[in-house]
Enzyme design. Structure first.
Site, PDB file in Angstrom:
ATOM      1  N   SER A  48      17.701  43.224  53.737  1.00 53.18           N
ATOM      2  CA  SER A  48      18.745  43.460  52.748  1.00 53.18           C
ATOM      3  C   SER A  48      19.834  44.277  53.413  1.00 53.18           C
ATOM      4  CB  SER A  48      18.217  44.256  51.549  1.00 53.18           C
ATOM      5  OG  SER A  48      17.585  43.411  50.623  1.00 53.18           O
ATOM      6  N   GLU A  64      37.541  47.642  49.380  1.00 55.86           N
ATOM      7  CA  GLU A  64      37.894  46.668  48.346  1.00 55.86           C
ATOM      8  C   GLU A  64      36.665  46.249  47.535  1.00 55.86           C
ATOM      9  OE1 GLU A  64      38.459  46.418  51.594  1.00 55.86           O
ATOM     10  OE2 GLU A  64      40.606  46.847  51.713  1.00 55.86           O
ATOM     11  N   SER A  65      35.540  46.906  47.690  1.00 52.92           N
ATOM     12  CA  SER A  65      34.310  46.758  46.887  1.00 52.92           C
ATOM     13  C   SER A  65      33.054  46.583  47.746  1.00 52.92           C
ATOM     14  CB  SER A  65      34.427  45.734  45.774  1.00 52.92           C
ATOM     15  OG  SER A  65      35.381  46.191  44.810  1.00 52.92           O
ATOM     16  N   HIS A  96      20.825  39.319  50.989  1.00 49.16           N
ATOM     17  CA  HIS A  96      19.369  39.480  50.929  1.00 49.16           C
ATOM     18  C   HIS A  96      18.777  38.198  51.501  1.00 49.16           C
ATOM     19  CE1 HIS A  96      20.062  42.944  48.440  1.00 49.16           C
ATOM     20  NE2 HIS A  96      20.783  42.210  47.613  1.00 49.16           N
ATOM     21  N   CYS A 137      38.428  43.475  45.238  1.00 46.92           N
ATOM     22  CA  CYS A 137      39.543  43.678  44.330  1.00 46.92           C
ATOM     23  C   CYS A 137      40.808  43.702  45.168  1.00 46.92           C
ATOM     24  CB  CYS A 137      39.386  44.974  43.544  1.00 46.92           C
ATOM     25  SG  CYS A 137      39.225  46.422  44.573  1.00 46.92           S
TER      26      CYS A 137
END
Lengths: 118, 118
Positions: free
Chosen positions: A55, A62-63, A68, A83
């Site tokens: 993972s 930007e986020s 996974h 974003c």
């Protein structure tokens, strides 16, 4: 106000199990994907499971981009949440599809933060 | 084989802007949500933006929980991705809805890693 974020979900199938189980290979792919999306990495967290699977998440300015992997199924689940109008989440997705060599993939693009329905 | 993962997406609206801008408040909520989902935290990455907003991800042994906040809109985007039959992603979502005090929310639950369509 339109949407605040774009969320690209990608399913990768028939990818190489050895690569999917290699944390450094996964990390390299996510960092390259962040660059492809024109995102700036500000944090990261990775984990390798026993007996298998990885993972990883990179937090970007930007986020985030996460993956996974299930090597035993040749499968990886990817999320790219961005974003801002400058970032290119689909470019990150295309990079990871190519990087992984997955023979099949499925991508969907969701809008996040739309005042109407929420 | 059925699905490999469950992905819960939550939009929170009309949450408190001061809390949404507080990295430690966000971190506490995510860690509590991981516990509510019966997940084990194995990594985390948080970032506070200038002038405002917080991004945070906890990587759990069962995948990840992320949040991105827009205090100026009273909005937060939450993702809870889990695998395994023991974890309770909806419980994490309900915890964060209650914790945030958001007056409106919207939740959707997606299956991830279904061999058929992918």
């Amino acid at each position: 106000m339109q949407k605040l974020g774009t969320h690209v979900l990608v399913e990768l199938w028939q990818a190489d199990p050895v690569q999917l189980d290699d944390l450094e290979w996964v990390r390299r792919g996510l960092l390259q994907a962040a660059a492809a999306a024109r995102c700036t990495v500000v944090g990261q967290a990775f984990h390798r499971y026993a007996p298998q699977g990885v993972s990883g998440v990179v937090v970007v300015a930007e986020s985030h981009i996460s993956v996974h992997t299930w090597p035993e199924h040749g499968y990886a689940a990817i999320d790219i949440f961005t974003c801002g109008e400058r970032s290119l989440p689909e470019a990150a997705a295309q990079h990871l599809i190519a990087y992984s060599g997955a023979k099949r993939h499925f991508m969907q693009v969701l809008d996040r933060g739309i005042p109407g329905p929420g």
